[in-house]
Design a protein around this motif. Structure first.
Motif, PDB file in Angstrom:
ATOM      1  N   ASP A  19       0.857  -1.185   0.000  1.00 48.08           N
ATOM      2  CA  ASP A  19       0.000   0.000   0.000  1.00 48.08           C
ATOM      3  C   ASP A  19       0.891   1.232   0.000  1.00 48.08           C
ATOM      4  OD1 ASP A  19      -1.576   2.237   0.789  1.00 48.08           O
ATOM      5  OD2 ASP A  19      -3.052   0.913   1.702  1.00 48.08           O
ATOM      6  N   LEU A  20       0.893   1.975  -1.098  1.00 54.24           N
ATOM      7  CA  LEU A  20       1.790   3.122  -1.210  1.00 54.24           C
ATOM      8  C   LEU A  20       1.444   4.205  -0.198  1.00 54.24           C
ATOM      9  CD1 LEU A  20       4.176   4.401  -2.655  1.00 54.24           C
ATOM     10  CD2 LEU A  20       2.576   5.343  -4.333  1.00 54.24           C
ATOM     11  N   ASP A  21       0.161   4.456   0.039  1.00 55.41           N
ATOM     12  CA  ASP A  21      -0.218   5.465   1.016  1.00 55.41           C
ATOM     13  C   ASP A  21       0.273   5.088   2.410  1.00 55.41           C
ATOM     14  OD1 ASP A  21      -1.521   7.184  -0.750  1.00 55.41           O
ATOM     15  OD2 ASP A  21      -3.393   6.057  -0.611  1.00 55.41           O
ATOM     16  N   GLU A  22       0.241   3.810   2.732  1.00 52.80           N
ATOM     17  CA  GLU A  22       0.710   3.356   4.041  1.00 52.80           C
ATOM     18  C   GLU A  22       2.199   3.627   4.219  1.00 52.80           C
ATOM     19  OE1 GLU A  22       0.913  -0.697   6.830  1.00 52.80           O
ATOM     20  OE2 GLU A  22       0.342  -0.848   4.718  1.00 52.80           O
ATOM     21  N   VAL A  23       2.979   3.329   3.195  1.00 55.42           N
ATOM     22  CA  VAL A  23       4.417   3.549   3.329  1.00 55.42           C
ATOM     23  C   VAL A  23       4.739   5.047   3.340  1.00 55.42           C
ATOM     24  CG1 VAL A  23       5.127   3.465   0.897  1.00 55.42           C
ATOM     25  CG2 VAL A  23       6.672   2.657   2.643  1.00 55.42           C
ATOM     26  N   LEU A  24       4.014   5.846   2.548  1.00 52.99           N
ATOM     27  CA  LEU A  24       4.273   7.288   2.560  1.00 52.99           C
ATOM     28  C   LEU A  24       3.917   7.898   3.913  1.00 52.99           C
ATOM     29  CD1 LEU A  24       3.053   8.393  -0.999  1.00 52.99           C
ATOM     30  CD2 LEU A  24       5.393   8.050  -0.203  1.00 52.99           C
ATOM     31  N   ASP A  25       2.913   7.383   4.564  1.00 52.79           N
ATOM     32  CA  ASP A  25       2.550   7.864   5.897  1.00 52.79           C
ATOM     33  C   ASP A  25       3.623   7.536   6.934  1.00 52.79           C
ATOM     34  OD1 ASP A  25       0.179   8.946   5.047  1.00 52.79           O
ATOM     35  OD2 ASP A  25      -1.052   7.229   5.656  1.00 52.79           O
ATOM     36  N   ALA A  26       4.451   6.519   6.635  1.00 50.85           N
ATOM     37  CA  ALA A  26       5.418   6.034   7.619  1.00 50.85           C
ATOM     38  C   ALA A  26       6.806   6.638   7.465  1.00 50.85           C
ATOM     39  CB  ALA A  26       5.523   4.504   7.529  1.00 50.85           C
ATOM     40  N   VAL A  27       7.020   7.491   6.455  1.00 53.45           N
ATOM     41  CA  VAL A  27       8.381   7.955   6.157  1.00 53.45           C
ATOM     42  C   VAL A  27       8.462   9.472   6.003  1.00 53.45           C
ATOM     43  CG1 VAL A  27       8.937   5.775   4.993  1.00 53.45           C
ATOM     44  CG2 VAL A  27       8.075   7.708   3.647  1.00 53.45           C
ATOM     45  N   ASP A  28       9.725   9.939   6.023  1.00 55.48           N
ATOM     46  CA  ASP A  28      10.036  11.324   5.692  1.00 55.48           C
ATOM     47  C   ASP A  28      10.527  11.438   4.252  1.00 55.48           C
ATOM     48  OD1 ASP A  28       9.762  12.211   8.519  1.00 55.48           O
ATOM     49  OD2 ASP A  28      11.568  10.991   8.796  1.00 55.48           O
ATOM     50  N   ALA A  29      11.060  10.322   3.733  1.00 56.45           N
ATOM     51  CA  ALA A  29      11.670  10.335   2.406  1.00 56.45           C
ATOM     52  C   ALA A  29      11.574   8.957   1.779  1.00 56.45           C
ATOM     53  CB  ALA A  29      13.134  10.762   2.494  1.00 56.45           C
ATOM     54  N   VAL A  30      11.653   8.928   0.459  1.00 53.03           N
ATOM     55  CA  VAL A  30      11.702   7.660  -0.258  1.00 53.03           C
ATOM     56  C   VAL A  30      12.923   7.642  -1.160  1.00 53.03           C
ATOM     57  CG1 VAL A  30       9.231   7.204  -0.184  1.00 53.03           C
ATOM     58  CG2 VAL A  30      10.188   8.515  -2.102  1.00 53.03           C
ATOM     59  N   SER A  31      13.488   6.456  -1.301  1.00 51.65           N
ATOM     60  CA  SER A  31      14.579   6.195  -2.235  1.00 51.65           C
ATOM     61  C   SER A  31      14.000   5.299  -3.314  1.00 51.65           C
ATOM     62  CB  SER A  31      15.733   5.497  -1.502  1.00 51.65           C
ATOM     63  OG  SER A  31      16.823   5.280  -2.367  1.00 51.65           O
ATOM     64  N   THR A  90      13.185  18.134  -0.818  1.00 50.76           N
ATOM     65  CA  THR A  90      14.524  17.960  -1.365  1.00 50.76           C
ATOM     66  C   THR A  90      14.521  16.798  -2.348  1.00 50.76           C
ATOM     67  OG1 THR A  90      15.594  18.800   0.629  1.00 50.76           O
ATOM     68  CG2 THR A  90      16.917  17.389  -0.794  1.00 50.76           C
ATOM     69  N   SER A  91      15.185  16.974  -3.475  1.00 42.59           N
ATOM     70  CA  SER A  91      15.343  15.893  -4.442  1.00 42.59           C
ATOM     71  C   SER A  91      16.813  15.765  -4.806  1.00 42.59           C
ATOM     72  CB  SER A  91      14.514  16.154  -5.697  1.00 42.59           C
ATOM     73  OG  SER A  91      14.943  17.332  -6.363  1.00 42.59           O
ATOM     74  N   LEU A  92      17.238  14.531  -5.079  1.00 43.80           N
ATOM     75  CA  LEU A  92      18.612  14.286  -5.502  1.00 43.80           C
ATOM     76  C   LEU A  92      18.608  13.077  -6.421  1.00 43.80           C
ATOM     77  CD1 LEU A  92      21.857  14.541  -3.466  1.00 43.80           C
ATOM     78  CD2 LEU A  92      21.474  12.515  -4.862  1.00 43.80           C
ATOM     79  N   ASN A  93      19.300  13.200  -7.561  1.00 45.90           N
ATOM     80  CA  ASN A  93      19.385  12.118  -8.535  1.00 45.90           C
ATOM     81  C   ASN A  93      20.691  11.365  -8.313  1.00 45.90           C
ATOM     82  OD1 ASN A  93      19.454  11.951 -12.190  1.00 45.90           O
ATOM     83  ND2 ASN A  93      18.654  10.505 -10.711  1.00 45.90           N
ATOM     84  N   PHE A  94      20.577  10.077  -7.973  1.00 47.95           N
ATOM     85  CA  PHE A  94      21.752   9.247  -7.714  1.00 47.95           C
ATOM     86  C   PHE A  94      22.363   8.795  -9.042  1.00 47.95           C
ATOM     87  CE2 PHE A  94      23.146   4.736  -6.376  1.00 47.95           C
ATOM     88  CZ  PHE A  94      24.471   5.133  -6.248  1.00 47.95           C
ATOM     89  N   LEU A  95      23.337   9.564  -9.509  1.00 50.26           N
ATOM     90  CA  LEU A  95      24.108   9.249 -10.706  1.00 50.26           C
ATOM     91  C   LEU A  95      25.459   8.717 -10.232  1.00 50.26           C
ATOM     92  CD1 LEU A  95      23.079  12.525 -12.474  1.00 50.26           C
ATOM     93  CD2 LEU A  95      22.599  10.250 -13.415  1.00 50.26           C
ATOM     94  N   VAL A 149      20.892  13.528   2.905  1.00 50.95           N
ATOM     95  CA  VAL A 149      20.589  13.780   4.317  1.00 50.95           C
ATOM     96  C   VAL A 149      21.048  15.177   4.725  1.00 50.95           C
ATOM     97  CG1 VAL A 149      21.102  13.054   6.681  1.00 50.95           C
ATOM     98  CG2 VAL A 149      20.621  11.328   4.932  1.00 50.95           C
ATOM     99  N   GLU A 150      22.217  15.581   4.260  1.00 51.09           N
ATOM    100  CA  GLU A 150      22.733  16.907   4.596  1.00 51.09           C
ATOM    101  C   GLU A 150      21.828  18.005   4.054  1.00 51.09           C
ATOM    102  OE1 GLU A 150      26.611  16.820   2.947  1.00 51.09           O
ATOM    103  OE2 GLU A 150      27.441  15.534   4.531  1.00 51.09           O
ATOM    104  N   ALA A 151      21.376  17.851   2.818  1.00 51.36           N
ATOM    105  CA  ALA A 151      20.492  18.862   2.221  1.00 51.36           C
ATOM    106  C   ALA A 151      19.180  18.966   2.989  1.00 51.36           C
ATOM    107  CB  ALA A 151      20.225  18.519   0.752  1.00 51.36           C
ATOM    108  N   ILE A 152      18.629  17.829   3.388  1.00 55.85           N
ATOM    109  CA  ILE A 152      17.383  17.840   4.164  1.00 55.85           C
ATOM    110  C   ILE A 152      17.607  18.502   5.512  1.00 55.85           C
ATOM    111  CG2 ILE A 152      15.693  16.364   5.331  1.00 55.85           C
ATOM    112  CD1 ILE A 152      16.118  14.353   3.013  1.00 55.85           C
TER     113      ILE A 152
END
Length: 323
Positions: free
Chosen positions: A69-81, A129-134, A279-282
């Motif tokens: 359940d995407l809404d459930e996981v979004l409710d449980a976090v500050d950020a997603v990878s 905050t957004s960051l692209n992992f290149l 993490v630093e940017a956040i």
């Protein structure tokens, strides 16, 4: 601005709650393994459409649990990878950003400009905050070389050209990407292209015009004209013949000609560095980063333009008169 720093992952304050969206090899082997091992992260688990795969990914890293359940996981976090196919990543990244969650993005951000624009707009509206992992831009050997190239350009004059060749194979026995449908469909242009462009963006001015031709298998040969005159090229394939797999970058100009063989290892260490910056940017309350969603969108725009040129009708191509 240097994109790497000394390896120091001790943070003050509450731990950032993070989940991985995705359950495949890259999701658990890289994103999940790195995030679950960090003392500054409260790793929540993995989201996926398949409950068994999500639970299995969590079991592999020994932390968190599986979510469907995407809404459930979004409710449980500050950020997603995010470690999903690009066509799935873009709408879910936009949804997460609209929910006020910071987003650590993978490459490519999307497979079309409109989908990438949606992510950029969602990030801007929500102020996350957004960051692209290149990966190359978080590998110490590469970033040190790029710093040296910037110093040489500052001392002798801007670079006049560059080239990147990325030849790998998803057909290598045991490759975790052999069943990757999007890589089969889109080839080296979209798989290797973001990596190559991340280097060219760091060395040269913005891309203004693109042209290209198809080679054998999935190979794409792309030429780019940059603002002010420099020209660059990319040769990209994910189906290189056995014994021909190698990736290099070269740059030339008044400061000489310089070449770097691009590393294939240290990917988890690169991910740790990316998470450091994230993490630093956040923590700083920063809503922009040099490698943010807007940067990722610029990569998509170049790849989209290249793909459109590669698909042009045969009658629009120049032919060489027969003798």
């Amino acid at each position: 601005m240097r994109l790497h720093s000394r390896d120091d992952r001790r943070r003050a304050g509450p731990r950032l709650r993070v989940a991985v969206l995705g359950t495949g090899y890259w999701a658990w082997w890289c994103h999940g393994s790195v995030l679950s091992a960090r003392p500054d992260i409260d790793f929540v688990g993995f989201w996926g459409r398949d409950a068994h795969k999500a639970a299995n990914a969590a079991a592999r890293v020994g932390r968190g649990r599986g979510f469907t359940d995407l809404d459930e996981v979004l409710d449980a976090v500050d950020a997603v990878s995010i470690a999903l196919t690009p066509d799935v990543q873009a709408p879910l990244a936009a949804r997460a950003a609209r929910a006020g969650k910071h987003v650590l993005l993978d490459k490519p951000l999307a497979l079309d400009v409109a989908a990438a624009d949606e992510v950029v707009a969602a990030v801007a509206r929500s102020g996350v905050t957004s960051l692209n992992f290149l990966t190359y831009l978080f590998q110490a050997e590469v970033t040190a070389w790029l710093d040296d190239m910037r110093d040489l350009a500052a001392a002798h004059g801007r670079w006049e050209g560059a080239s990147v060749s990325c030849a790998g194979s998803i057909d290598t026995p045991g490759s975790p990407y052999s069943d990757s449908a999007w890589r089969r469909a889109r080839g080296g242009l979209w798989d290797w292209g973001p990596h190559a462009l991340s280097l060219l963006f760091a060395l040269l001015p913005p891309v203004e015009r693109v042209s290209g031709v198809r080679g054998l298998r999935d190979t794409a040969h792309v030429t780019m004209e940059h603002a002010g005159g420099p020209v660059s090229s990319m040769t990209l394939t994910v189906t290189a013949p056995e014994g021909t797999q190698e990736s290099t970058v070269a740059v030339w100009g008044p400061g000489g000609r310089h070449t770097l063989s691009l590393p294939t290892g240290t990917l988890r260490e690169a991910c740790h560095r990316a998470v450091d910056r994230f993490v630093e940017a956040i923590a700083r309350g920063s809503r922009s980063h040099p490698l943010d969603a807007a940067h990722a969108r610029r990569i998509v725009a170049v790849l989209d333009a290249a793909e459109r040129h590669l698909a042009r009708p045969a009658e629009q191509r120049m032919t060489v008169p027969a003798p």
